[in-house]
Enzyme design. Structure first.
Site, mmCIF file in Angstrom:
data_model
loop_
_atom_site.group_PDB
_atom_site.id
_atom_site.type_symbol
_atom_site.label_atom_id
_atom_site.label_comp_id
_atom_site.label_asym_id
_atom_site.label_seq_id
_atom_site.Cartn_x
_atom_site.Cartn_y
_atom_site.Cartn_z
ATOM 1 C CB SER A 116 -32.958 142.134 119.419
ATOM 2 O OG SER A 116 -31.614 142.498 119.485
ATOM 3 C CE1 TYR A 140 -34.003 145.200 123.418
ATOM 4 C CE2 TYR A 140 -31.981 144.393 122.401
ATOM 5 C CZ TYR A 140 -33.256 144.914 122.291
ATOM 6 O OH TYR A 140 -33.789 145.144 121.048
ATOM 7 C CE LYS A 144 -37.016 143.672 121.927
ATOM 8 N NZ LYS A 144 -38.248 144.249 121.371
HETATM 9 N N1 UFG Z 1 -20.149 152.264 120.270
HETATM 10 C C1 UFG Z 1 -19.049 153.061 120.490
HETATM 11 N N2 UFG Z 1 -19.266 154.393 120.745
HETATM 12 C C2 UFG Z 1 -20.504 154.954 120.781
HETATM 13 C C3 UFG Z 1 -21.620 154.104 120.554
HETATM 14 C C4 UFG Z 1 -21.416 152.774 120.301
HETATM 15 O O1 UFG Z 1 -17.920 152.598 120.478
HETATM 16 O O2 UFG Z 1 -20.618 156.154 121.037
HETATM 17 C C5 UFG Z 1 -19.921 150.841 119.957
HETATM 18 C C6 UFG Z 1 -20.656 149.885 120.870
HETATM 19 O O3 UFG Z 1 -19.928 149.617 122.047
HETATM 20 C C7 UFG Z 1 -20.822 148.670 119.960
HETATM 21 C C8 UFG Z 1 -20.985 149.291 118.555
HETATM 22 O O4 UFG Z 1 -20.434 150.600 118.660
HETATM 23 O O5 UFG Z 1 -19.653 147.921 119.956
HETATM 24 C C9 UFG Z 1 -22.420 149.415 118.129
HETATM 25 O O6 UFG Z 1 -23.151 150.018 119.202
HETATM 26 P P1 UFG Z 1 -24.644 150.523 119.087
HETATM 27 O O7 UFG Z 1 -25.009 151.099 120.413
HETATM 28 O O8 UFG Z 1 -24.818 151.378 117.892
HETATM 29 O O9 UFG Z 1 -25.460 149.198 118.812
HETATM 30 P P2 UFG Z 1 -25.484 147.813 119.645
HETATM 31 O O10 UFG Z 1 -24.780 146.813 118.789
HETATM 32 O O11 UFG Z 1 -25.031 147.957 121.032
HETATM 33 O O12 UFG Z 1 -27.040 147.549 119.772
HETATM 34 C C10 UFG Z 1 -27.919 147.441 118.686
HETATM 35 C C11 UFG Z 1 -29.303 147.731 119.236
HETATM 36 C C12 UFG Z 1 -29.688 146.681 120.232
HETATM 37 C C13 UFG Z 1 -29.490 145.302 119.661
HETATM 38 C C14 UFG Z 1 -28.134 145.121 119.060
HETATM 39 C C15 UFG Z 1 -28.096 143.798 118.388
HETATM 40 O O13 UFG Z 1 -29.351 149.010 119.856
HETATM 41 O O14 UFG Z 1 -31.032 146.878 120.551
HETATM 42 O O15 UFG Z 1 -27.872 146.160 118.146
HETATM 43 O O16 UFG Z 1 -27.182 143.766 117.373
HETATM 44 F F1 UFG Z 1 -29.612 144.376 120.637
#
Ligand code: UFG
Length: 324
Positions: A116, A140, A144
C-alpha cells in the site's frame, strides 16, 4: 499456472480471479469471508479458511501443487487500524507469516503481495516513487511495511521471490458489472459518494477541509481495479526472469481532491451531490500521489483507465445494480 489467490472473494482479489480465469489459469481462492463475498467467487474455486489457521493452510497446500501465490487478504482501513491495531498486526503480519511458511514448506517460490501507499507516510515530494522514505503514520501502513521487510528475509533464507505492489487508491468496478466494491460499513470515498445518491438521503461527509491542499480537502491518486490487476499479471511474469524482492508503486500519477472527485461524480451521474464537512479522519495524509514510472519501465505496465470520470462510471454502473 496453478495460482493460490488469498482474499480472492474480496474487492480487489475477486477482480483478479476473474481475469486469471479468463486467461486459463488454474485458480484456488482462500478467503475467510470476513469482508469478502462468497457470491464474488466461483463456488468450485473457493476454499473458506483463515490464514491464522495453520492446519487449514497445510491441508490446502497439500491438496494443490501451487506454482505462485497472490496475497490480497488483509484488513485495510487506516482509521480502524488506529483504534484496533491488534487486529491489524495479527491478521496482516502473523497471517502473512503463516502463508509464507506454508509456501516455504511446499516449495512455492513466487509471491505477489498487496502492499500500500500507506507504507510511505507523509510525502516529501509531489509524487511518490519507490525511493521515497518509508515512514508510515498508521498501524495499517506499518503492517504492510513489516511484511515487505519479512519478504527480504524470506528470499534470503528460503528463496521466495516476491513483488510487493503498493496500491494507491483502488477504485472502480468490473466493466461488465458482475463484480464491484461492497463493504459493510463502507468507508471509501467513491462508493460513499455514489451510495449517497442511491439511498436518496445524502449523508455524505467530507473529512477535513483545512488540509494543506489547494481546496483544503485530501488529494488521492485513484487507480482502476483492472489496471491494478494487470500489474499483478506482469509482476508474475517478471518473477520468472528475475530472482529477488521487488516493490513497485501503482497509481495513475494524477491527484484529485475530494471536491474534484465529487465534481467528477456529478458529471458522470448527472446528479447534484450534497455533502457536509466533518472533522478530519485520524491517520489521513493530506496528499498521496504515485510516481509509477519504474513500474511502467520494468513491468511494461500501461493503465487503461486514466480519467477519473471513466473510473467513476464503472463504479456507478455497479452501484446501480450491485449483485452482493
Ligand atoms: N473520505 C471522505 N468521506 C468519506 C470517505 C472518505 O471525506 O465518506 C475521504 C478520506 O478522509 C480521505 C479520502 O476521502 O481523505 C479517501 O478516502 P478512502 O477511504 O477512499 O481511501 P484512503 O485514502 O483512506 O485509503 C485507501 C485504502 C488504504 C490505503 C490508502 C493509501 O483504503 O488501504 O488508500 O492511499 F492505505
Amino acid at each position: 499456472m496453478r495460482i493460490l489467490v488469498c482474499g480472492g472473494a474480496g474487492y480487489i482479489g475477486s477482480h483478479m480471479v476473474k481475469i486469471l480465469n479468463s486467461q486459463g489459469h488454474t485458480v484456488t481462492i482462500f478467503d475467510n469471508l470476513s469482508t469478502g463475498h462468497a457470491q464474488a467467487a466461483p463456488a468450485a474455486q473457493l476454499f473458506a479458511g483463515d490464514l491464522l489457521d495453520k492446519e487449514s493452510l497445510a491441508r490446502l497446500f497439500k491438496a494443490h501443487n501451487f506454482e505462485a501465490v497472490m496475497h490480497f487478504s488483509a484488513k485495510s482501513l487506516v482509521g480502524e487500524s488506529m483504534t484496533n491495531p491488534s487486529a491489524y498486526y495479527t491478521n496482516n503480519v502473523i497471517g502473512t507469516i503463516n502463508l509464507l511458511d506454508a509456501m516455504q514448506a511446499h516449495q512455492v517460490h513466487r509471491f505477489i503481495f498487496s502492499s500500500s501507499a500507506a507504507i510511505f507516510g507523509p510525502p516529501q515530494q509531489k509524487t511518490i516513487n519507490e525511493e521515497h522514505p518509508c515512514r508510515p503514520i498508521n498501524p495499517y501502513g506499518r503492517t504492510k511495511l513489516m511484511v515487505e521487510h519479512i519478504l527480504k528475509d524470506y528470499h534470503h533464507a528460503y528463496g521466495i521471490r516476491s513483488v510487493s505492489l503498493r496500491y494507491f487508491n483502488a477504485a472502480g468496478a468490473d466493466p461488465e458489472g458482475k463484480l464491484g466494491e461492497s463493504h459493510t460499513p463502507e468507508t471509501h470515498l467513491i462508493p460513499n459518494i455514489l451510495k449517497s445518491l442511491i439511498n436518496g438521503h445524502g449523508g455524505l461527509k467530507i473529512f477535513g477541509n483545512s488540509y494543506e491542499t489547494p481546496d483544503g480537502t485530501c488529494i488521492r491518486d485513484y487507480i482502476h481495479i483492472n489496471d491494478l490487476c494487470s500489474a499483478h499479471l506482469l509482476a508474475l511474469n517478471f518473477l520468472d526472469n528475475n530472482d529477488g524482492v521487488f516493490g513497485f508503486n501503482l497509481g495513475n500519477g494524477n491527484g484529485f481532491s475530494i471536491l474534484e472527485v465529487i465534481a467528477a461524480a456529478e458529471q458522470v451521474t448527472g446528479h447534484k451531490i450534497k455533502f457536509e464537512y466533518a472533522p478530519p479522519r485520524e491517520g489521513d495524509p493530506a496528499r498521496l500521489v504515485a510516481d509509477s514510472s519504474l513500474t511502467r519501465r520494468l513491468l511494461g505496465w500501461k493503465t487503461q483507465y486514466t480519467g477519473i470520470e471513466e473510473i467513476i462510471s464503472t463504479a456507478w454502473n455497479w452501484h446501480q445494480k450491485p449483485r452482493y
